[in-house]
Design an enzyme around this catalytic site. Structure first.
Site, PDB file in Angstrom:
ATOM      1  N   GLY A  29     -19.000   8.198  50.201  1.00 48.35           N
ATOM      2  CA  GLY A  29     -18.805   8.196  48.748  1.00 48.35           C
ATOM      3  C   GLY A  29     -19.985   8.903  48.112  1.00 48.35           C
ATOM      4  O   GLY A  29     -20.834   9.450  48.827  1.00 48.35           O
ATOM      5  N   LYS A  48     -22.235  -0.472  53.779  1.00 41.60           N
ATOM      6  CA  LYS A  48     -22.509   0.686  52.910  1.00 41.60           C
ATOM      7  C   LYS A  48     -24.014   0.928  52.901  1.00 41.60           C
ATOM      8  O   LYS A  48     -24.792   0.000  52.690  1.00 41.60           O
ATOM      9  CB  LYS A  48     -22.002   0.393  51.495  1.00 41.60           C
ATOM     10  N   ASP A 145     -15.082   1.689  36.925  1.00 45.25           N
ATOM     11  CA  ASP A 145     -14.833   2.846  37.790  1.00 45.25           C
ATOM     12  C   ASP A 145     -13.612   2.591  38.671  1.00 45.25           C
ATOM     13  O   ASP A 145     -13.632   2.893  39.865  1.00 45.25           O
ATOM     14  CB  ASP A 145     -16.079   3.169  38.618  1.00 45.25           C
TER      15      ASP A 145
HETATM   16  O1  ACK Z   1     -10.613   5.977  52.450  1.00 46.25           O
HETATM   17  P1  ACK Z   1     -11.694   5.537  53.304  1.00 46.25           P
HETATM   18  O2  ACK Z   1     -11.568   5.627  54.749  1.00 46.25           O
HETATM   19  O3  ACK Z   1     -12.078   4.045  52.901  1.00 46.25           O
HETATM   20  O4  ACK Z   1     -13.039   6.199  52.787  1.00 46.25           O
HETATM   21  C1  ACK Z   1     -13.698   5.390  51.881  1.00 46.25           C
HETATM   22  C2  ACK Z   1     -15.190   5.447  52.141  1.00 46.25           C
HETATM   23  O5  ACK Z   1     -15.533   4.303  52.927  1.00 46.25           O
HETATM   24  C3  ACK Z   1     -16.034   5.476  50.880  1.00 46.25           C
HETATM   25  O6  ACK Z   1     -15.730   4.398  50.069  1.00 46.25           O
HETATM   26  C4  ACK Z   1     -14.396   3.510  53.167  1.00 46.25           C
HETATM   27  N1  ACK Z   1     -14.741   2.103  52.950  1.00 46.25           N
HETATM   28  C5  ACK Z   1     -15.490   1.609  51.937  1.00 46.25           C
HETATM   29  N2  ACK Z   1     -15.601   0.276  52.050  1.00 46.25           N
HETATM   30  C6  ACK Z   1     -14.905  -0.093  53.160  1.00 46.25           C
HETATM   31  C7  ACK Z   1     -14.626  -1.343  53.783  1.00 46.25           C
HETATM   32  N3  ACK Z   1     -15.107  -2.491  53.297  1.00 46.25           N
HETATM   33  N4  ACK Z   1     -13.868  -1.329  54.901  1.00 46.25           N
HETATM   34  C8  ACK Z   1     -13.377  -0.161  55.377  1.00 46.25           C
HETATM   35  N5  ACK Z   1     -13.599   1.044  54.834  1.00 46.25           N
HETATM   36  C9  ACK Z   1     -14.354   1.081  53.729  1.00 46.25           C
HETATM   37  C10 ACK Z   1     -13.310   3.964  52.225  1.00 46.25           C
END
Ligand code: ACK
Length: 281
Positions: A29, A48, A145
């Protein structure tokens, strides 16, 4: 436990993510990366990692942890702990196996297997998460957001709201004490133009999410930094009617011309020169 957060030993996190290997990256992100980590035999989590090189990043980290400590709901991501090492900050969440709604809708396996029934359920889950923030949190929380990349899906495609770095826990705040924040295409016009922030700003963004679920495409295509720059260059001279310009534009341009703000300026500019954007719900 509600109101508190576990401090997770950095060494444990480092081991759990096998030194933050590329193969463990779940996604990226604006803030940094999200890694998969195996904390123990039965617990796989998402971590994160935020490089706190600016005060803004540190503030967003603090804000997210403080808020997620006190808000708990089936449609809000669960905070499991946090950690820090030097300039890096880590937030540990429950793992959402199906990633974000954005990736499901627009990712490589485009046109995903989301059926209408699943889309309706995702919309309902999102509404429940928002209703909790707006009606049941005291003080009220405004997410600020909401967008498809911040709606995460678990193994059963239950949707949960995530990314509370910009959220505010006092709906009475206005443009005088908080910076304009959000994402082009999802920001409510009255917030963008007059700095008027209320729970309805999230409801506008929710409307855009509903459109996205329905249409299967983004309300506004992502802009590359160079495109932002050219939009700003193109649009600014046309903004002759200063009375239409929100007060927030000038200080933003003057003080902090980083990418994020450039993006916001572009958003303001586009809205000002196109009073009827084709995707306004
Ligand atoms: O679409 P994605 O694979 O799912 O890409 C975004 C990325 O990180 C930036 O937000 C993934 N992501 C964020 N938080 C989590 C979480 N708790 N579990 C799995 N994927 C996550 C999100």
């Amino acid at each position: 436990k509600k109101g508190s957060v576990s401090l997770i030993d950095y060494k444990l996190l480092e081991k759990a993510t096998e030194y933050f290997r590329e193969s463990n990256i779940l996604g990226e992100g604006g803030f940094g990366r999200v890694y998969r980590a195996q904390l123990d035999d039965n617990l796989i989590v998402a971590v994160k990692m935020i490089e706190c090189q600016s005060q803004d990043a540190e503030k967003e980290f603090q804000n997210e942890v403080d808020l997620l400590c006190i808000i708990q709901h089936p449609n809000i991501i669960s905070l499991l702990g946090c950690s820090s090492q030097g300039d890096a900050r880590f937030i540990v969440y429950e793992l959402m196996q199906n990633g974000s709604l954005e990736t499901q809708l627009h990712g490589p396996s485009h046109g995903s297997g989301l059926t209408w029934h699943m889309r309706m359920k995702i919309a309902l889950d999102t509404a429940r998460g928002l209703e909790y923030l707006h009606e049941h949190c005291n003080p009220q929380v405004i997410h600020r957001d909401l967008k498809t990349s911040n709606i995460l899906l678990d193994a059963n495609f239950n949707a949960k709201l995530s990314d509370f770095g910009l959220a505010v826990a006092d709906g009475t705040q206005n443009k005088n004490n908080i910076k304009l924040s959000g994402t082009l295409g999802y920001v409510a016009p009255e917030y963008l133009l007059d700095g008027k922030l209320t729970d309805k700003s999230d409801v506008y963004a929710f409307g855009v999410v509903l459109l996205e679920l329905l249409l299967g495409r983004r309300p506004v295509e992502k802009l590359a930094p160079s495109q932002c720059q050219s939009i700003v260059t193109w649009a600014m001279p046309q903004l002759t009617d200063r009375s239409k310009l929100p007060n927030i534009v000038d200080p933003v341009i003057k003080d902090t011309m980083d990418l994020k703000h450039l993006y916001q300026v572009a958003a303001v500019a586009v809205l000002c020169v196109q009073p009827e954007p084709s995707y306004r719900p």
